[in-house]
Write a protein that holds these residues in place. Structure first.
Motif, PDB file in Angstrom:
ATOM      1  N   LEU A   5      64.359  11.011   0.031  1.00 21.33           N
ATOM      2  CA  LEU A   5      63.592  12.164   0.506  1.00 21.33           C
ATOM      3  C   LEU A   5      62.189  11.705   0.867  1.00 21.33           C
ATOM      4  O   LEU A   5      61.558  10.956   0.109  1.00 21.33           O
ATOM      5  N   ILE A   6      61.728  12.145   2.027  1.00 19.90           N
ATOM      6  CA  ILE A   6      60.403  11.736   2.502  1.00 19.90           C
ATOM      7  C   ILE A   6      59.675  12.970   3.014  1.00 19.90           C
ATOM      8  O   ILE A   6      60.262  13.781   3.728  1.00 19.90           O
ATOM      9  N   ASN A   7      58.424  13.126   2.631  1.00 23.39           N
ATOM     10  CA  ASN A   7      57.627  14.232   3.151  1.00 23.39           C
ATOM     11  C   ASN A   7      56.322  13.686   3.719  1.00 23.39           C
ATOM     12  O   ASN A   7      55.446  13.244   2.990  1.00 23.39           O
ATOM     13  N   LYS A  21      54.935  11.891   0.333  1.00 21.27           N
ATOM     14  CA  LYS A  21      55.756  11.956  -0.882  1.00 21.27           C
ATOM     15  C   LYS A  21      57.114  11.326  -0.613  1.00 21.27           C
ATOM     16  O   LYS A  21      57.701  11.557   0.456  1.00 21.27           O
ATOM     17  N   THR A  22      57.606  10.559  -1.569  1.00 20.56           N
ATOM     18  CA  THR A  22      58.944   9.970  -1.442  1.00 20.56           C
ATOM     19  C   THR A  22      59.696  10.137  -2.757  1.00 20.56           C
ATOM     20  O   THR A  22      59.098  10.144  -3.832  1.00 20.56           O
ATOM     21  N   LEU A  23      61.002  10.294  -2.643  1.00 22.86           N
ATOM     22  CA  LEU A  23      61.847  10.370  -3.840  1.00 22.86           C
ATOM     23  C   LEU A  23      63.185   9.730  -3.502  1.00 22.86           C
ATOM     24  O   LEU A  23      63.800  10.059  -2.484  1.00 22.86           O
ATOM     25  N   SER A  25      67.026   8.578  -5.211  1.00 21.21           N
ATOM     26  CA  SER A  25      67.922   8.667  -6.374  1.00 21.21           C
ATOM     27  C   SER A  25      68.357   7.268  -6.786  1.00 21.21           C
ATOM     28  O   SER A  25      68.919   6.528  -5.979  1.00 21.21           O
ATOM     29  N   ASN A  70      65.214   7.796 -10.566  1.00 24.13           N
ATOM     30  CA  ASN A  70      64.850   8.587  -9.387  1.00 24.13           C
ATOM     31  C   ASN A  70      63.349   8.510  -9.084  1.00 24.13           C
ATOM     32  O   ASN A  70      62.643   9.526  -9.146  1.00 24.13           O
ATOM     33  N   PHE A  72      59.789   8.808  -7.955  1.00 22.72           N
ATOM     34  CA  PHE A  72      59.095   9.779  -7.108  1.00 22.72           C
ATOM     35  C   PHE A  72      57.694   9.218  -6.914  1.00 22.72           C
ATOM     36  O   PHE A  72      56.922   9.153  -7.854  1.00 22.72           O
TER      37      PHE A  72
END
Lengths: 107, 372
Positions: A5-7, A21-23, A25, A70, A72
């Protein structure tokens, strides 16, 4: 594996400080544990995240066994020009994942 | 009474208590809100003096509790069970005014009624979003029971609707059982998005009824924002809450570890492994009362075991249950090995129906015991 996930803000003013922001798994197995039947659980972690902004490296993080599952990770950069941010995670057992996001920079 | 020489005063705000166990069933139209409401008449009839009002200040030195109208009640022992406050400052854009648009429905009957009204009024193909907070929270299974009850309503009344649960956690208790039940009863209706899928709510845009996580925005027709929680405000005023926002207590007497002669029971207390559940609070109340009766007689209270049981309604005649026993160990409530029970993931319809019956029986018994 789930997609990272990237924002990244879709739009920013030139010179603006933006938050990224990155997350991802990942189990982040420390290499210090044994299973409930006593078998050694070998280390399996992500060791690095690198971010490039239009080809230039702007952020690099080394990760260690103390990082929770995970990971973040958020960081900041200055929006300099329109283009693309690319992200690459690498780790034990040949782990590799990539992601990207576009940003439009306006004056 | 445990100690007939004691005089007991109950300070109660308003003349009605709204009980939260089973209140999610109100959202599905399975129970009227009035079935959750109880008066204090029978408690008064048993010799307890009822003082209507709200405690707004406590003076631990003078040992008095001050009420909103200025009255002051002296005490030898003060028991507070103030429950929780939702943290209005934990989610950007959320607050008391926002809760009138995006109800939390976690601390009072009016909020539950508001949420039920919004569900009734939403479009047939609408989107409902529930946000579930980090632990510790009142009723740890509540958000998922609520999702189930909403799904029951949506399936019957808004068949094209969708329900999204945004979670600040990566797992929850009985998750396998809930997910199996959802797949069986509400296939495709409930989408659960955990922390590592980006489910952590950070901000709300009230004007656009949008919930914003670290990675996505979710536009909702009905938004049920359940914020992170802490012990209710009066615990800070009284000095019995620590920096966690909750109240450390002695597990034998439930006396505050911070302020002598004040006992804290229920969701506000740090009760070790015990969940913030009504059954636990009820058991704590009994233990605390027994301990106080002994303390006032100059005796030393002994450790007592207590139990909790939680029920989650998934549909009429379909519930999940979880229970355990706890005992004071090293100053904290710890599980007593070998007493944990829960509805198995492969339970039969008959088992689920039996749990639903047990839930009703438990609620009836507990409220009868409490309110007469």
């Amino acid at each position: 594996m789930a997609k990272p996930l990237i924002n990244v803000p879709a739009k920013a003013k030139r010179g603006e400080v933006i938050e990224i922001k990155t997350l991802i798994s990942h189990v982040m197995e420390t290499g210090f544990r044994h299973s409930n039947i006593g078998e050694f659980l070998p280390r399996d972690i992500i060791t690095q995240l690198v971010c490039h902004y239009n080809g230039e490296e702007i952020f690099r993080a080394d990760l260690f066994p103390a990082i929770a599952a995970n990971p973040f990770i958020t960081f900041h950069t200055v929006a300099t020009e329109s283009g693309m941010l690319t992200f690459e995670w690498t780790g034990d057992n040949g782990f590799s994942a990539t992601g990207q996001a576009n940003i439009a920079v306006v004056d | 009474m445990l100690n007939p020489t004691c005089s007991v005063t109950l300070v109660a705000d308003g003349d009605t208590y709204t009980a939260f166990p089973l209140s999610n069933a109100v959202l599905a139209g399975l129970r009227p809100l009035t079935a959750q409401q109880f008066g204090y008449d029978k408690i008064a009839g048993s010799g307890v003096e009822i003082a209507a009002g709200r405690v707004t200040g406590i003076d631990p030195q003078a040992r008095t509790a001050r009420l909103g109208d200025g009255r002051s009640i002296p005490y030898d022992r003060l028991v507070i069970a103030p429950g929780i406050d939702v943290k209005f400052d934990a989610i950007k854009g959320y607050g008391e005014a926002a809760a009138e648009v995006m109800p939390h429905a976690w601390t009072n009957g009016a909020q539950v009624a508001l949420l039920a009204k919004q569900l009734e009024a939403m479009p047939e193909d609408g989107v409902v979003v529930i946000s579930a907070p980090v632990a510790p929270l009142r009723c740890p299974l509540g958000p998922y029971e609520r999702a189930s009850m909403m799904a029951l309503f949506l399936k019957a009344r808004k068949p094209k609707a969708k329900l999204i649960v945004l979670d600040s956690k990566d797992s929850f208790i009985l998750q396998k059982q809930f997910e199996a039940a959802w797949a069986e009863l509400y296939p495709g209706l409930i989408e659960w998005i955990g922390l590592s899928q980006g489910g952590n709510l950070t901000e709300v845009d009230v004007a656009n009824k949008t919930l914003i996580t670290d990675f996505e925005s979710y536009k909702a027709d009905v938004a049920n924002v359940i914020p992170p929680q802490r012990a209710a405000e009066i615990t800070s005023t009284a000095g019995v809450a620590d920096r966690t926002g909750w109240c450390p207590v002695d597990p034998i007497t439930f006396e505050s570890q911070l302020v002598p002669n004040i006992h804290v029971i229920g969701d506000a207390a740090i009760a070790g492994a015990m969940p913030k559940a009504a059954s636990a609070a009820s058991a704590e109340g009994k233990i605390c009362a027994a301990a106080i009766a002994e303390l006032l007689q100059g005796k030393t209270p002994q450790p007592r075991e207590l139990g909790s049981s939680c029920y989650s309604l998934i549909a009429p005649d379909f519930a999940l249950a979880i229970g355990d026993k706890y005992r004071p160990t090293d100053g904290q409530f710890m599980e007593v090995e070998g007493n944990a029970t829960s509805t198995p993931a492969d339970a039969t319809a008959a088992q689920h129906a039996q749990e639903a019956k047990s839930a009703d029986a438990w609620f009836a018994a507990t409220t009868r015991e409490t309110f007469g």
